[in-house]
Design a protein around this motif. Structure first.
Motif, PDB file in Angstrom:
ATOM      1  N   LEU A  81       0.822  -1.210   0.000  1.00 12.48           N
ATOM      2  CA  LEU A  81       0.000   0.000   0.000  1.00 12.48           C
ATOM      3  C   LEU A  81       0.858   1.263   0.000  1.00 12.48           C
ATOM      4  CD1 LEU A  81      -2.790  -1.034   2.546  1.00 12.48           C
ATOM      5  CD2 LEU A  81      -3.103  -0.557   0.114  1.00 12.48           C
ATOM      6  N   HIS A  82       1.972   1.241   0.759  1.00 17.40           N
ATOM      7  CA  HIS A  82       2.773   2.463   0.848  1.00 17.40           C
ATOM      8  C   HIS A  82       3.491   2.771  -0.477  1.00 17.40           C
ATOM      9  CE1 HIS A  82       6.511   0.139   1.135  1.00 17.40           C
ATOM     10  NE2 HIS A  82       5.920  -0.629   2.034  1.00 17.40           N
ATOM     11  N   ASP A  83       3.622   1.776  -1.368  1.00 11.68           N
ATOM     12  CA  ASP A  83       4.223   2.033  -2.681  1.00 11.68           C
ATOM     13  C   ASP A  83       3.322   2.880  -3.572  1.00 11.68           C
ATOM     14  OD1 ASP A  83       6.547   0.473  -2.203  1.00 11.68           O
ATOM     15  OD2 ASP A  83       5.439  -1.360  -2.681  1.00 11.68           O
ATOM     16  N   LEU A  84       2.044   2.993  -3.198  1.00  5.59           N
ATOM     17  CA  LEU A  84       1.068   3.665  -4.059  1.00  5.59           C
ATOM     18  C   LEU A  84       0.711   5.073  -3.590  1.00  5.59           C
ATOM     19  CD1 LEU A  84      -1.390   0.632  -4.436  1.00  5.59           C
ATOM     20  CD2 LEU A  84       0.537   1.236  -5.926  1.00  5.59           C
ATOM     21  N   VAL A  85       1.318   5.504  -2.491  1.00  2.74           N
ATOM     22  CA  VAL A  85       0.915   6.766  -1.861  1.00  2.74           C
ATOM     23  C   VAL A  85       1.017   7.946  -2.817  1.00  2.74           C
ATOM     24  CG1 VAL A  85       1.522   8.422  -0.060  1.00  2.74           C
ATOM     25  CG2 VAL A  85       1.444   5.994   0.473  1.00  2.74           C
ATOM     26  N   ASP A  86       2.077   8.004  -3.624  1.00  8.45           N
ATOM     27  CA  ASP A  86       2.299   9.162  -4.497  1.00  8.45           C
ATOM     28  C   ASP A  86       1.739   8.975  -5.905  1.00  8.45           C
ATOM     29  OD1 ASP A  86       3.663  10.577  -2.485  1.00  8.45           O
ATOM     30  OD2 ASP A  86       5.524   9.498  -2.938  1.00  8.45           O
ATOM     31  N   LEU A  87       0.940   7.921  -6.083  1.00  8.19           N
ATOM     32  CA  LEU A  87       0.383   7.651  -7.405  1.00  8.19           C
ATOM     33  C   LEU A  87      -1.099   8.004  -7.452  1.00  8.19           C
ATOM     34  CD1 LEU A  87       1.979   4.145  -8.131  1.00  8.19           C
ATOM     35  CD2 LEU A  87       2.716   6.361  -9.016  1.00  8.19           C
ATOM     36  N   PRO A  88      -1.618   8.347  -8.625  1.00  9.92           N
ATOM     37  CA  PRO A  88      -3.068   8.558  -8.735  1.00  9.92           C
ATOM     38  C   PRO A  88      -3.806   7.240  -8.530  1.00  9.92           C
ATOM     39  CG  PRO A  88      -2.045   8.598 -10.901  1.00  9.92           C
ATOM     40  CD  PRO A  88      -0.922   8.554  -9.914  1.00  9.92           C
ATOM     41  N   SER A 132      -2.550  -6.299 -21.767  1.00 14.25           N
ATOM     42  CA  SER A 132      -1.779  -5.467 -22.697  1.00 14.25           C
ATOM     43  C   SER A 132      -1.818  -3.998 -22.290  1.00 14.25           C
ATOM     44  CB  SER A 132      -2.311  -5.625 -24.123  1.00 14.25           C
ATOM     45  OG  SER A 132      -3.607  -5.047 -24.255  1.00 14.25           O
ATOM     46  N   LYS A 133      -2.765  -3.652 -21.432  1.00 11.80           N
ATOM     47  CA  LYS A 133      -2.918  -2.258 -21.011  1.00 11.80           C
ATOM     48  C   LYS A 133      -2.507  -2.031 -19.559  1.00 11.80           C
ATOM     49  CE  LYS A 133      -6.850  -1.344 -24.109  1.00 11.80           C
ATOM     50  NZ  LYS A 133      -8.286  -0.932 -24.160  1.00 11.80           N
ATOM     51  N   VAL A 134      -2.597  -3.062 -18.749  1.00 11.30           N
ATOM     52  CA  VAL A 134      -2.351  -2.891 -17.313  1.00 11.30           C
ATOM     53  C   VAL A 134      -1.479  -4.017 -16.777  1.00 11.30           C
ATOM     54  CG1 VAL A 134      -4.517  -1.654 -16.883  1.00 11.30           C
ATOM     55  CG2 VAL A 134      -4.467  -4.154 -16.725  1.00 11.30           C
ATOM     56  N   ASP A 135      -0.833  -3.739 -15.641  1.00  9.42           N
ATOM     57  CA  ASP A 135      -0.121  -4.756 -14.871  1.00  9.42           C
ATOM     58  C   ASP A 135      -0.999  -5.162 -13.700  1.00  9.42           C
ATOM     59  OD1 ASP A 135       2.364  -4.736 -16.363  1.00  9.42           O
ATOM     60  OD2 ASP A 135       2.737  -2.757 -15.479  1.00  9.42           O
ATOM     61  N   VAL A 136      -1.041  -6.448 -13.414  1.00  6.56           N
ATOM     62  CA  VAL A 136      -1.833  -6.978 -12.307  1.00  6.56           C
ATOM     63  C   VAL A 136      -0.879  -7.541 -11.266  1.00  6.56           C
ATOM     64  CG1 VAL A 136      -3.622  -8.614 -11.621  1.00  6.56           C
ATOM     65  CG2 VAL A 136      -3.721  -7.532 -13.882  1.00  6.56           C
ATOM     66  N   LEU A 137      -0.921  -6.981 -10.061  1.00  7.98           N
ATOM     67  CA  LEU A 137       0.000  -7.369  -9.005  1.00  7.98           C
ATOM     68  C   LEU A 137      -0.763  -7.713  -7.733  1.00  7.98           C
ATOM     69  CD1 LEU A 137       1.325  -4.743 -10.669  1.00  7.98           C
ATOM     70  CD2 LEU A 137       3.250  -5.287  -9.195  1.00  7.98           C
ATOM     71  N   ALA A 138      -0.223  -8.630  -6.962  1.00  8.57           N
ATOM     72  CA  ALA A 138      -0.776  -8.920  -5.641  1.00  8.57           C
ATOM     73  C   ALA A 138      -0.607  -7.695  -4.757  1.00  8.57           C
ATOM     74  CB  ALA A 138      -0.062 -10.116  -5.029  1.00  8.57           C
ATOM     75  N   LEU A 139      -1.555  -7.473  -3.891  1.00  9.41           N
ATOM     76  CA  LEU A 139      -1.513  -6.327  -2.987  1.00  9.41           C
ATOM     77  C   LEU A 139      -1.153  -6.791  -1.591  1.00  9.41           C
ATOM     78  CD1 LEU A 139      -2.066  -3.255  -2.659  1.00  9.41           C
ATOM     79  CD2 LEU A 139      -4.418  -3.866  -2.045  1.00  9.41           C
ATOM     80  N   GLU A 140      -0.216  -6.097  -0.966  1.00 12.05           N
ATOM     81  CA  GLU A 140       0.176  -6.382   0.412  1.00 12.05           C
ATOM     82  C   GLU A 140      -0.150  -5.183   1.285  1.00 12.05           C
ATOM     83  OE1 GLU A 140       1.061  -9.237   1.327  1.00 12.05           O
ATOM     84  OE2 GLU A 140       1.478 -10.161  -0.631  1.00 12.05           O
ATOM     85  N   PRO A 141      -0.703  -5.409   2.485  1.00 12.97           N
ATOM     86  CA  PRO A 141      -0.967  -6.709   3.094  1.00 12.97           C
ATOM     87  C   PRO A 141      -2.135  -7.430   2.417  1.00 12.97           C
ATOM     88  CG  PRO A 141      -1.928  -4.985   4.419  1.00 12.97           C
ATOM     89  CD  PRO A 141      -1.138  -4.294   3.346  1.00 12.97           C
ATOM     90  N   HIS A 142      -2.232  -8.706   2.701  1.00 13.90           N
ATOM     91  CA  HIS A 142      -3.295  -9.526   2.130  1.00 13.90           C
ATOM     92  C   HIS A 142      -4.646  -9.058   2.656  1.00 13.90           C
ATOM     93  CE1 HIS A 142      -6.018 -12.999   1.828  1.00 13.90           C
ATOM     94  NE2 HIS A 142      -5.275 -13.385   0.807  1.00 13.90           N
ATOM     95  N   ILE A 143      -5.540  -8.675   1.746  1.00 11.12           N
ATOM     96  CA  ILE A 143      -6.894  -8.242   2.119  1.00 11.12           C
ATOM     97  C   ILE A 143      -7.871  -9.249   1.519  1.00 11.12           C
ATOM     98  CG2 ILE A 143      -8.608  -6.400   2.019  1.00 11.12           C
ATOM     99  CD1 ILE A 143      -6.321  -4.427   1.563  1.00 11.12           C
ATOM    100  N   PRO A 144      -8.448 -10.122   2.340  1.00 10.61           N
ATOM    101  CA  PRO A 144      -9.320 -11.168   1.790  1.00 10.61           C
ATOM    102  C   PRO A 144     -10.637 -10.608   1.275  1.00 10.61           C
ATOM    103  CG  PRO A 144      -9.357 -11.224   4.177  1.00 10.61           C
ATOM    104  CD  PRO A 144      -8.317 -10.206   3.799  1.00 10.61           C
ATOM    105  N   VAL A 145     -11.131 -11.234   0.224  1.00 11.40           N
ATOM    106  CA  VAL A 145     -12.442 -10.898  -0.333  1.00 11.40           C
ATOM    107  C   VAL A 145     -13.206 -12.213  -0.505  1.00 11.40           C
ATOM    108  CG1 VAL A 145     -13.729  -9.741  -2.165  1.00 11.40           C
ATOM    109  CG2 VAL A 145     -11.438  -8.944  -1.569  1.00 11.40           C
TER     110      VAL A 145
END
Length: 300
Positions: A187-194, A256-269
Protein backbone atom coordinates in the motif's frame (compact mmCIF):
# COMPACT_ATOMS: atom_id res chain seq x y z
CA UNK A 1 -61.56 3.79 2.34
CA UNK A 2 -62.24 0.37 0.92
CA UNK A 3 -59.83 -1.28 -1.48
CA UNK A 4 -62.17 -0.57 -4.42
CA UNK A 5 -62.28 3.11 -3.43
CA UNK A 6 -58.49 3.17 -3.33
CA UNK A 7 -58.22 1.48 -6.73
CA UNK A 8 -60.53 4.03 -8.36
CA UNK A 9 -58.84 6.95 -6.61
CA UNK A 10 -55.42 5.77 -7.81
CA UNK A 11 -56.67 5.31 -11.38
CA UNK A 12 -58.08 8.84 -11.49
CA UNK A 13 -54.87 10.29 -10.05
CA UNK A 14 -52.90 8.49 -12.76
CA UNK A 15 -55.17 9.42 -15.68
CA UNK A 16 -56.91 12.66 -14.70
CA UNK A 17 -60.41 11.72 -15.86
CA UNK A 18 -63.24 9.29 -15.16
CA UNK A 19 -63.26 7.88 -18.69
CA UNK A 20 -59.50 7.20 -18.73
CA UNK A 21 -59.65 5.71 -15.24
CA UNK A 22 -62.46 3.40 -16.35
CA UNK A 23 -60.38 2.16 -19.27
CA UNK A 24 -57.34 1.68 -17.03
CA UNK A 25 -59.08 -0.59 -14.52
CA UNK A 26 -61.53 -2.07 -17.04
CA UNK A 27 -64.85 -0.99 -15.53
CA UNK A 28 -67.60 1.35 -16.75
CA UNK A 29 -67.52 5.13 -16.35
CA UNK A 30 -70.70 5.14 -14.19
CA UNK A 31 -69.06 2.57 -11.89
CA UNK A 32 -66.02 4.84 -11.49
CA UNK A 33 -68.23 7.84 -10.72
CA UNK A 34 -70.35 5.91 -8.19
CA UNK A 35 -67.29 4.49 -6.44
CA UNK A 36 -65.69 7.92 -6.23
CA UNK A 37 -68.87 9.41 -4.76
CA UNK A 38 -69.07 6.61 -2.18
CA UNK A 39 -65.43 7.18 -1.23
CA UNK A 40 -65.93 10.92 -0.78
CA UNK A 41 -69.14 10.34 1.21
CA UNK A 42 -67.34 7.91 3.50
CA UNK A 43 -64.37 10.22 3.94
CA UNK A 44 -66.43 13.34 4.49
CA UNK A 45 -64.49 15.51 2.06
CA UNK A 46 -63.98 15.88 -1.69
CA UNK A 47 -61.08 14.19 -3.42
CA UNK A 48 -61.39 16.02 -6.74
CA UNK A 49 -62.67 19.33 -8.04
CA UNK A 50 -64.63 19.04 -11.30
CA UNK A 51 -63.37 21.53 -13.91
CA UNK A 52 -64.35 21.35 -17.60
CA UNK A 53 -64.54 17.57 -17.65
CA UNK A 54 -61.27 17.16 -15.80
CA UNK A 55 -60.78 16.12 -12.21
CA UNK A 56 -58.27 18.17 -10.25
CA UNK A 57 -57.08 16.61 -6.98
CA UNK A 58 -57.87 18.54 -3.83
CA UNK A 59 -55.33 19.27 -1.12
CA UNK A 60 -56.67 16.31 0.84
CA UNK A 61 -56.23 14.02 -2.17
CA UNK A 62 -52.63 15.18 -2.65
CA UNK A 63 -51.97 14.47 1.02
CA UNK A 64 -53.41 10.95 0.72
CA UNK A 65 -51.75 10.01 -2.53
CA UNK A 66 -48.18 9.26 -1.34
CA UNK A 67 -49.67 6.74 1.12
CA UNK A 68 -51.76 5.22 -1.66
CA UNK A 69 -48.64 4.87 -3.83
CA UNK A 70 -46.85 3.01 -1.03
CA UNK A 71 -49.88 0.75 -0.58
CA UNK A 72 -49.92 -0.17 -4.27
CA UNK A 73 -46.17 -0.85 -4.16
CA UNK A 74 -46.83 -3.26 -1.29
CA UNK A 75 -49.68 -4.89 -3.22
CA UNK A 76 -47.36 -5.33 -6.21
CA UNK A 77 -44.84 -6.99 -3.90
CA UNK A 78 -47.52 -9.36 -2.62
CA UNK A 79 -48.47 -10.22 -6.21
CA UNK A 80 -44.84 -10.90 -7.13
CA UNK A 81 -44.40 -13.09 -4.07
CA UNK A 82 -47.57 -15.03 -4.89
CA UNK A 83 -46.35 -15.54 -8.45
CA UNK A 84 -42.96 -16.69 -7.21
CA UNK A 85 -44.57 -19.10 -4.77
CA UNK A 86 -46.70 -20.52 -7.56
CA UNK A 87 -43.72 -21.00 -9.88
CA UNK A 88 -41.06 -21.88 -7.29
CA UNK A 89 -41.59 -25.57 -7.81
CA UNK A 90 -41.58 -25.33 -11.58
CA UNK A 91 -38.85 -27.42 -13.12
CA UNK A 92 -36.42 -26.06 -15.66
CA UNK A 93 -35.80 -22.55 -14.34
CA UNK A 94 -32.94 -21.15 -12.26
CA UNK A 95 -33.05 -17.58 -10.97
CA UNK A 96 -29.64 -16.16 -10.03
CA UNK A 97 -28.74 -12.87 -8.36
CA UNK A 98 -25.14 -11.67 -8.29
CA UNK A 99 -23.09 -8.61 -7.48
CA UNK A 100 -21.80 -6.90 -10.59
CA UNK A 101 -18.18 -7.87 -9.94
CA UNK A 102 -19.00 -11.55 -10.39
CA UNK A 103 -21.13 -11.09 -13.51
CA UNK A 104 -18.36 -10.24 -16.00
CA UNK A 105 -15.95 -13.15 -15.73
CA UNK A 106 -16.86 -15.62 -12.99
CA UNK A 107 -20.56 -16.17 -13.64
CA UNK A 108 -20.20 -16.55 -17.43
CA UNK A 109 -17.54 -19.23 -16.87
CA UNK A 110 -19.75 -20.96 -14.33
CA UNK A 111 -22.79 -20.81 -16.60
CA UNK A 112 -20.86 -22.28 -19.51
CA UNK A 113 -19.96 -25.30 -17.40
CA UNK A 114 -23.48 -25.45 -15.96
CA UNK A 115 -25.14 -25.40 -19.38
CA UNK A 116 -23.02 -28.29 -20.60
CA UNK A 117 -24.56 -30.50 -17.91
CA UNK A 118 -28.02 -28.89 -17.68
CA UNK A 119 -28.88 -27.59 -21.18
CA UNK A 120 -32.62 -27.69 -20.55
CA UNK A 121 -32.63 -25.29 -17.60
CA UNK A 122 -33.70 -21.72 -18.38
CA UNK A 123 -31.41 -19.31 -16.50
CA UNK A 124 -32.42 -15.82 -15.38
CA UNK A 125 -29.61 -13.57 -14.11
CA UNK A 126 -29.89 -10.18 -12.42
CA UNK A 127 -27.02 -8.08 -11.09
CA UNK A 128 -27.79 -6.16 -7.90
CA UNK A 129 -26.10 -4.69 -4.84
CA UNK A 130 -25.73 -7.02 -1.86
CA UNK A 131 -28.63 -5.58 0.21
CA UNK A 132 -30.95 -5.93 -2.80
CA UNK A 133 -29.83 -9.54 -3.30
CA UNK A 134 -30.67 -10.39 0.30
CA UNK A 135 -34.05 -8.67 0.09
CA UNK A 136 -34.94 -10.49 -3.12
CA UNK A 137 -33.96 -13.86 -1.66
CA UNK A 138 -36.11 -13.23 1.41
CA UNK A 139 -39.12 -12.51 -0.82
CA UNK A 140 -38.37 -15.66 -2.86
CA UNK A 141 -37.66 -13.76 -6.07
CA UNK A 142 -34.58 -15.88 -6.77
CA UNK A 143 -33.10 -19.28 -6.04
CA UNK A 144 -29.53 -18.30 -5.15
CA UNK A 145 -27.39 -15.20 -4.78
CA UNK A 146 -23.65 -14.63 -5.02
CA UNK A 147 -22.02 -11.76 -3.13
CA UNK A 148 -19.04 -10.62 -1.09
CA UNK A 149 -21.07 -9.41 1.89
CA UNK A 150 -22.02 -11.83 4.67
CA UNK A 151 -25.69 -12.67 5.15
CA UNK A 152 -27.13 -10.40 7.82
CA UNK A 153 -30.56 -12.00 8.17
CA UNK A 154 -31.28 -15.15 10.22
CA UNK A 155 -33.48 -16.51 7.42
CA UNK A 156 -30.56 -16.58 4.98
CA UNK A 157 -27.89 -19.26 4.73
CA UNK A 158 -24.43 -18.50 3.42
CA UNK A 159 -21.81 -20.83 1.98
CA UNK A 160 -18.21 -19.77 1.47
CA UNK A 161 -17.13 -20.53 -2.10
CA UNK A 162 -13.61 -19.13 -2.19
CA UNK A 163 -11.34 -16.56 -0.61
CA UNK A 164 -10.38 -14.08 -3.28
CA UNK A 165 -8.15 -11.13 -2.41
CA UNK A 166 -7.55 -7.52 -3.29
CA UNK A 167 -5.14 -6.90 -6.16
CA UNK A 168 -3.54 -3.87 -7.74
CA UNK A 169 -4.32 -2.96 -11.36
CA UNK A 170 -1.85 -0.38 -12.68
CA UNK A 171 -1.68 1.19 -16.15
CA UNK A 172 1.39 0.03 -18.06
CA UNK A 173 4.42 2.15 -17.16
CA UNK A 174 2.91 3.69 -14.01
CA UNK A 175 4.70 1.39 -11.54
CA UNK A 176 8.49 0.96 -11.30
CA UNK A 177 9.72 -2.03 -13.27
CA UNK A 178 11.18 -3.61 -10.13
CA UNK A 179 7.74 -3.78 -8.52
CA UNK A 180 6.18 -5.23 -11.65
CA UNK A 181 8.86 -7.89 -11.88
CA UNK A 182 8.36 -8.71 -8.21
CA UNK A 183 4.65 -9.31 -8.86
CA UNK A 184 3.43 -7.61 -5.69
CA UNK A 185 3.02 -4.10 -4.38
CA UNK A 186 2.50 -2.70 -0.90
CA UNK A 187 0.00 0.00 0.00
CA UNK A 188 2.77 2.46 0.85
CA UNK A 189 4.22 2.03 -2.68
CA UNK A 190 1.07 3.66 -4.06
CA UNK A 191 0.92 6.77 -1.86
CA UNK A 192 2.30 9.16 -4.50
CA UNK A 193 0.38 7.65 -7.41
CA UNK A 194 -3.07 8.56 -8.74
CA UNK A 195 -5.52 6.03 -7.30
CA UNK A 196 -9.09 5.20 -8.30
CA UNK A 197 -11.03 5.26 -5.03
CA UNK A 198 -13.73 2.77 -4.02
CA UNK A 199 -16.94 3.75 -2.27
CA UNK A 200 -16.25 3.44 1.47
CA UNK A 201 -19.74 1.94 2.03
CA UNK A 202 -18.87 -1.05 -0.12
CA UNK A 203 -17.70 -4.14 1.85
CA UNK A 204 -14.48 -4.38 -0.17
CA UNK A 205 -13.97 -0.63 0.05
CA UNK A 206 -14.45 -0.84 3.83
CA UNK A 207 -11.82 -3.58 4.11
CA UNK A 208 -9.41 -1.51 2.03
CA UNK A 209 -9.98 1.59 4.16
CA UNK A 210 -9.33 -0.41 7.34
CA UNK A 211 -6.10 -1.83 5.90
CA UNK A 212 -4.96 1.67 4.95
CA UNK A 213 -5.61 2.94 8.47
CA UNK A 214 -3.67 0.05 9.99
CA UNK A 215 -0.76 0.67 7.61
CA UNK A 216 -0.85 4.42 8.23
CA UNK A 217 -1.40 5.06 4.54
CA UNK A 218 -3.67 7.65 3.01
CA UNK A 219 -4.36 8.05 -0.70
CA UNK A 220 -4.50 11.79 -1.28
CA UNK A 221 -4.41 11.61 -5.07
CA UNK A 222 -7.69 9.82 -5.68
CA UNK A 223 -8.49 10.95 -9.21
CA UNK A 224 -12.02 9.60 -9.09
CA UNK A 225 -14.17 7.53 -6.72
CA UNK A 226 -16.41 4.82 -8.19
CA UNK A 227 -19.07 2.47 -6.89
CA UNK A 228 -18.22 -0.67 -8.88
CA UNK A 229 -14.97 -2.58 -9.25
CA UNK A 230 -15.32 -2.88 -13.02
CA UNK A 231 -15.66 0.90 -13.23
CA UNK A 232 -12.34 1.12 -11.35
CA UNK A 233 -10.83 -1.42 -13.75
CA UNK A 234 -12.04 0.61 -16.74
CA UNK A 235 -10.38 3.72 -15.30
CA UNK A 236 -7.09 1.83 -15.03
CA UNK A 237 -7.47 0.54 -18.59
CA UNK A 238 -7.66 4.15 -19.75
CA UNK A 239 -4.60 5.19 -17.74
CA UNK A 240 -6.37 7.36 -15.18
CA UNK A 241 -4.83 5.71 -12.14
CA UNK A 242 -4.18 2.60 -10.11
CA UNK A 243 -7.26 0.51 -9.30
CA UNK A 244 -7.48 -1.70 -6.20
CA UNK A 245 -10.08 -4.37 -6.92
CA UNK A 246 -11.04 -7.91 -6.01
CA UNK A 247 -9.38 -10.86 -7.71
CA UNK A 248 -12.55 -11.81 -9.59
CA UNK A 249 -12.70 -8.42 -11.27
CA UNK A 250 -8.99 -8.66 -12.03
CA UNK A 251 -9.79 -11.70 -14.16
CA UNK A 252 -11.24 -9.29 -16.74
CA UNK A 253 -8.09 -7.13 -16.90
CA UNK A 254 -6.51 -6.50 -20.31
CA UNK A 255 -2.89 -7.43 -19.63
CA UNK A 256 -1.78 -5.47 -22.70
CA UNK A 257 -2.92 -2.26 -21.01
CA UNK A 258 -2.35 -2.89 -17.31
CA UNK A 259 -0.12 -4.76 -14.87
CA UNK A 260 -1.83 -6.98 -12.31
CA UNK A 261 0.00 -7.37 -9.00
CA UNK A 262 -0.78 -8.92 -5.64
CA UNK A 263 -1.51 -6.33 -2.99
CA UNK A 264 0.18 -6.38 0.41
CA UNK A 265 -0.97 -6.71 3.09
CA UNK A 266 -3.29 -9.53 2.13
CA UNK A 267 -6.89 -8.24 2.12
CA UNK A 268 -9.32 -11.17 1.79
CA UNK A 269 -12.44 -10.90 -0.33
CA UNK A 270 -14.59 -13.95 0.44
CA UNK A 271 -17.14 -14.98 -2.18
CA UNK A 272 -20.37 -16.36 -0.74
CA UNK A 273 -23.43 -18.18 -2.02
CA UNK A 274 -26.63 -17.01 -0.31
CA UNK A 275 -29.85 -19.00 -0.09
CA UNK A 276 -33.11 -18.92 1.82
CA UNK A 277 -32.99 -21.03 4.98
CA UNK A 278 -35.47 -23.87 5.32
CA UNK A 279 -35.83 -24.30 1.59
CA UNK A 280 -34.22 -27.44 0.11
CA UNK A 281 -31.69 -26.81 -2.64
CA UNK A 282 -32.61 -27.94 -6.11
CA UNK A 283 -30.19 -29.88 -8.31
CA UNK A 284 -29.73 -26.71 -10.37
CA UNK A 285 -28.82 -24.60 -7.33
CA UNK A 286 -26.26 -27.14 -6.16
CA UNK A 287 -24.82 -27.36 -9.68
CA UNK A 288 -24.43 -23.62 -10.25
CA UNK A 289 -22.93 -23.17 -6.79
CA UNK A 290 -20.28 -25.79 -7.53
CA UNK A 291 -19.68 -24.26 -10.97
CA UNK A 292 -19.14 -20.85 -9.38
CA UNK A 293 -16.62 -22.32 -6.95
CA UNK A 294 -14.69 -23.91 -9.81
CA UNK A 295 -14.85 -20.76 -11.94
CA UNK A 296 -13.32 -18.66 -9.16
CA UNK A 297 -10.50 -21.17 -8.79
CA UNK A 298 -9.80 -20.92 -12.53
CA UNK A 299 -9.07 -17.20 -12.44
CA UNK A 300 -7.21 -17.00 -9.13
Amino acid sequence: MRLRHIEVFNAIMLTGSVSAAARLINITQPAVSRTLQHAELQLGFSLFARTKGRLTPTTEALTLYPHIERLFAQLDEVQRLATNLRSSGAAGELRILTVLALSYEVLPRALKAFREKHPGVAVIVESLHSPQIMSALLSQQADVGFAFSPAVHPSLLQESLADSRMVCIAPKGMLPRALVRNGSVALHDLVDLPVVGLDGRDPVGTSLSQACRQAGVGFHRAVVTVQTYHAALAMAHHGLGVALVDGCTAGSADRSKVDVLALEPHIPVPVRALRLAGRPDSVAVRAITQAMREAIEQIR
